[in-house]
Design a protein around this motif. Structure first.
Motif, mmCIF file in Angstrom:
data_model
loop_
_atom_site.group_PDB
_atom_site.id
_atom_site.type_symbol
_atom_site.label_atom_id
_atom_site.label_comp_id
_atom_site.label_asym_id
_atom_site.label_seq_id
_atom_site.Cartn_x
_atom_site.Cartn_y
_atom_site.Cartn_z
ATOM 1 N N TRP A 1 0.796 -1.309 0.033
ATOM 2 C CA TRP A 1 0.199 -0.041 0.098
ATOM 3 C C TRP A 1 0.807 1.432 0.115
ATOM 4 N N LEU A 2 1.794 1.212 0.926
ATOM 5 C CA LEU A 2 2.828 2.433 0.955
ATOM 6 C C LEU A 2 3.522 2.727 -0.435
ATOM 7 N N ILE A 3 4.028 1.656 -0.989
ATOM 8 C CA ILE A 3 4.802 1.670 -2.074
ATOM 9 C C ILE A 3 3.984 2.223 -3.273
ATOM 10 N N VAL A 4 2.726 1.834 -3.570
ATOM 11 C CA VAL A 4 1.889 2.163 -4.532
ATOM 12 C C VAL A 4 1.453 3.541 -4.156
ATOM 13 N N ARG A 5 0.992 4.051 -2.948
ATOM 14 C CA ARG A 5 0.774 5.423 -2.992
ATOM 15 C C ARG A 5 1.810 6.379 -3.168
ATOM 16 N N ALA A 6 3.183 5.925 -2.559
ATOM 17 C CA ALA A 6 4.189 6.799 -3.067
ATOM 18 C C ALA A 6 4.571 6.931 -4.464
ATOM 19 N N VAL A 7 4.506 5.902 -5.006
ATOM 20 C CA VAL A 7 4.829 5.917 -6.546
ATOM 21 C C VAL A 7 3.667 6.590 -7.360
ATOM 22 N N LYS A 8 2.511 6.361 -7.098
ATOM 23 C CA LYS A 8 1.360 7.314 -7.319
ATOM 24 C C LYS A 8 1.344 8.791 -7.353
ATOM 25 N N GLY A 9 1.970 8.912 -6.170
ATOM 26 C CA GLY A 9 2.035 10.462 -5.713
ATOM 27 C C GLY A 9 3.205 10.970 -6.525
ATOM 28 N N MET A 10 4.316 10.276 -6.611
ATOM 29 C CA MET A 10 5.360 10.798 -7.275
ATOM 30 C C MET A 10 4.995 11.028 -8.820
ATOM 31 N N LYS A 11 4.170 10.246 -9.454
ATOM 32 C CA LYS A 11 4.077 10.102 -10.733
ATOM 33 C C LYS A 11 3.334 11.524 -11.103
ATOM 34 N N ALA A 12 2.192 11.548 -10.243
ATOM 35 C CA ALA A 12 1.370 12.916 -10.333
ATOM 36 C C ALA A 12 2.056 14.154 -10.128
ATOM 37 N N LEU A 13 3.113 13.875 -9.184
ATOM 38 C CA LEU A 13 3.799 15.184 -8.877
ATOM 39 C C LEU A 13 4.697 15.560 -10.133
ATOM 40 N N ASP A 14 5.338 14.560 -10.629
ATOM 41 C CA ASP A 14 6.234 14.693 -12.244
ATOM 42 C C ASP A 14 5.214 15.311 -13.135
ATOM 43 N N GLU A 15 4.209 14.964 -13.149
ATOM 44 C CA GLU A 15 3.362 15.564 -14.302
ATOM 45 C C GLU A 15 2.504 16.938 -13.849
ATOM 46 N N GLU A 16 3.144 17.296 -12.497
ATOM 47 C CA GLU A 16 2.605 18.816 -11.856
ATOM 48 C C GLU A 16 0.947 18.718 -11.920
ATOM 49 N N ARG A 17 0.363 17.772 -11.543
ATOM 50 C CA ARG A 17 -1.132 17.589 -11.477
ATOM 51 C C ARG A 17 -1.367 17.127 -9.853
ATOM 52 N N PRO A 18 -2.679 17.607 -9.288
ATOM 53 C CA PRO A 18 -2.984 17.286 -8.125
ATOM 54 C C PRO A 18 -3.204 15.757 -8.118
ATOM 55 N N VAL A 19 -3.192 15.150 -6.821
ATOM 56 C CA VAL A 19 -3.573 13.708 -6.374
ATOM 57 C C VAL A 19 -5.131 13.772 -6.716
ATOM 58 N N GLU A 20 -5.582 12.705 -7.192
ATOM 59 C CA GLU A 20 -6.989 12.548 -7.622
ATOM 60 C C GLU A 20 -7.866 12.524 -6.581
ATOM 61 N N ASN A 21 -7.477 11.944 -5.518
ATOM 62 C CA ASN A 21 -8.428 11.666 -4.359
ATOM 63 C C ASN A 21 -7.663 11.403 -3.312
ATOM 64 N N PRO A 22 -7.228 12.861 -2.639
ATOM 65 C CA PRO A 22 -6.303 12.682 -1.512
ATOM 66 C C PRO A 22 -6.625 12.332 -0.038
ATOM 67 N N THR A 23 -7.953 11.979 -0.184
ATOM 68 C CA THR A 23 -8.795 11.737 1.111
ATOM 69 C C THR A 23 -8.879 9.963 1.035
ATOM 70 N N SER A 24 -8.670 9.249 0.117
ATOM 71 C CA SER A 24 -8.591 7.904 0.005
ATOM 72 C C SER A 24 -7.771 7.243 0.926
ATOM 73 N N TRP A 25 -8.554 6.257 1.487
ATOM 74 C CA TRP A 25 -7.834 5.150 2.401
ATOM 75 C C TRP A 25 -7.054 4.052 1.502
ATOM 76 N N PHE A 26 -7.494 3.790 0.262
ATOM 77 C CA PHE A 26 -6.721 3.064 -0.346
ATOM 78 C C PHE A 26 -5.528 3.578 -1.476
ATOM 79 N N PHE A 27 -5.508 3.258 -2.425
ATOM 80 C CA PHE A 27 -4.495 3.642 -3.469
ATOM 81 C C PHE A 27 -5.382 4.730 -4.259
#
Length: 116
Positions: A90-116
């Motif tokens: 879970w932690l690896i997936v969230r961090a990788v997804k977050g870094m991908k969105a960050l590199d594209e300079e876009r917001p996290v789609e659902n920052p309040t999600s409990w899952f991925f």
């Protein structure tokens, strides 16, 4: 803006460092705490798209702490091992997804999600 004002604004590099600290925290636990402190410090001064990353990072820390607590409680009856494994993935997936969105300079789609 002058250079002093620009250097005080959180950049995407700071948010990326938090994600990296979370991943390093899988081996050296203390870096996760450093990461969440950095996210709390920088979240108010960030542009809106970057605020979603800091919110996502803060929630990742606290939800992860909950999963770790639950895993520790259930460790004796073996289900805790599966919770720990889930937490790592879970932690690896969230961090990788977050870094991908960050590199594209876009917001996290659902920052309040409990899952991925």
């Amino acid at each position: 803006m002058n250079e002093v004002t620009q250097s005080k604004k959180p950049s995407k590099d700071t948010a990326k460092l938090v994600y990296i600290l979370y991943l390093v925290g899988l081996v050296f636990g203390i870096t996760g705490i450093v990461g969440v402190v950095m996210a709390y410090i920088n979240k108010d001064d960030a542009p809106d798209w970057l605020k979603t990353h800091y919110q996502f990072q803060i929630r990742t820390f606290w939800i992860g702490a909950f999963y770790m607590f639950l895993g520790t409680l259930l460790f004796v009856i073996l289900i805790g091992w599966f919770i720990f494994l889930f937490w790592v993935i879970w932690l690896i997936v969230r961090a990788v997804k977050g870094m991908k969105a960050l590199d594209e300079e876009r917001p996290v789609e659902n920052p309040t999600s409990w899952f991925f």
